[in-house]
Motif scaffolding. Sequence first.
Motif, PDB file in Angstrom:
ATOM      1  N   GLN A  79       0.790  -1.216  -0.022  1.00  0.00           N
ATOM      2  CA  GLN A  79      -0.075  -0.034  -0.037  1.00  0.00           C
ATOM      3  C   GLN A  79       0.867   1.195  -0.041  1.00  0.00           C
ATOM      4  O   GLN A  79       0.348   2.296   0.340  1.00  0.00           O
ATOM      5  N   THR A 124       3.896  -3.446   4.628  1.00  0.00           N
ATOM      6  CA  THR A 124       2.257  -3.535   4.458  1.00  0.00           C
ATOM      7  C   THR A 124       1.908  -4.930   4.603  1.00  0.00           C
ATOM      8  O   THR A 124       2.595  -5.805   4.102  1.00  0.00           O
ATOM      9  N   LYS A 137      -5.528  -4.872   2.994  1.00  0.00           N
ATOM     10  CA  LYS A 137      -4.214  -4.449   3.305  1.00  0.00           C
ATOM     11  C   LYS A 137      -4.092  -3.576   4.241  1.00  0.00           C
ATOM     12  O   LYS A 137      -4.759  -2.659   4.224  1.00  0.00           O
ATOM     13  N   ASN A 139      -1.111  -0.857   6.243  1.00  0.00           N
ATOM     14  CA  ASN A 139       0.170  -0.526   6.454  1.00  0.00           C
ATOM     15  C   ASN A 139       0.635  -0.434   7.940  1.00  0.00           C
ATOM     16  O   ASN A 139      -0.088  -0.061   8.833  1.00  0.00           O
ATOM     17  N   SER A 161      -4.741   2.376   4.942  1.00  0.00           N
ATOM     18  CA  SER A 161      -4.567   1.868   3.645  1.00  0.00           C
ATOM     19  C   SER A 161      -3.702   3.049   2.950  1.00  0.00           C
ATOM     20  O   SER A 161      -3.465   4.339   3.661  1.00  0.00           O
ATOM     21  N   GLY A 162      -3.262   2.983   1.815  1.00  0.00           N
ATOM     22  CA  GLY A 162      -2.659   4.031   1.251  1.00  0.00           C
ATOM     23  C   GLY A 162      -3.346   5.279   0.801  1.00  0.00           C
ATOM     24  O   GLY A 162      -2.612   6.279   0.549  1.00  0.00           O
TER      25      GLY A 162
END
Length: 278
Positions: A79, A124, A137, A139, A161-162
């Motif tokens: 991510q 991640t 997912k 981080n 997340s990203g």
Amino acid sequence: MKSFLITLLLFVVQFFSAQEELYANGVFNFEENKTQKIFTDQTRVRQQPNVSAQILDSLQSNQQVSIIKKDDTVLQLGQRNSNWYKVSYRKENKTLEGYIWGANLCIGYRNKNGYDFLFGISKTVNKIDKNFNQNYKQNIASVKVVEGNSLIDEVFFETGSGESLSYGTFTIESNHKLQNVDFTLKAIVSGEACGIAGYDQYILFKDKKLISLPQLMNVGDADVYHHSEEFIFPNDKGGIPNAFIFKMEEMEKDENDKEKVKRLSKTYLWNGSSYKLK
């Protein structure tokens, strides 16, 4: 014929999706001609900005580098999305240059009382949402305290997340009048769009040890919904000695535009070395 057209349409959609431009997370946007620090141990320095290029060197966490230029190439791992950067650094009395992936740099770093404090995102991981039985997912970030070249302590925490990595800050605050605490570190990541959560992580520093407090999450969607969390420390208005108070407020509007508000408060007792829920 209809089946063929559907197949062709799916192919075109997949093709253009694959060609979609990859953008870097904002927390890994570093200015040229500025000093930065390496966050991830054994960060590889490469001859060119890609993972197939020759490895020129390997740098340790807390190594200082100077950003020469940001390359247009963006690499995604888990991510984390980041540009590559050409950097220069000093090693064994020599000035060397090469490319490193920006996510291996600190989001923020501070120095106090002879210690270096580094904030970054190292990996991640895959998680399972038990309520919906779905994989997602997550981080994992951390804060390190370093003395010279030696790692003294490190604490890990989740950062979403990203999408939550548009902005990041890292600050040193007072001890908030908590007994035996030298000072408090605060690491923040947040998104720039409505509905994207931001995370606040407070970390106490005492006797060369880092102690993570429960993570705070804030998210809002215009004036329709918001969820906010904060701590009230002893030095804050409404604070009490030897404790910190968790406050949560959640507001949501129903179909009739009527607000439904929920509030929660709980107190954590601090004994000078650890905390527990009252």
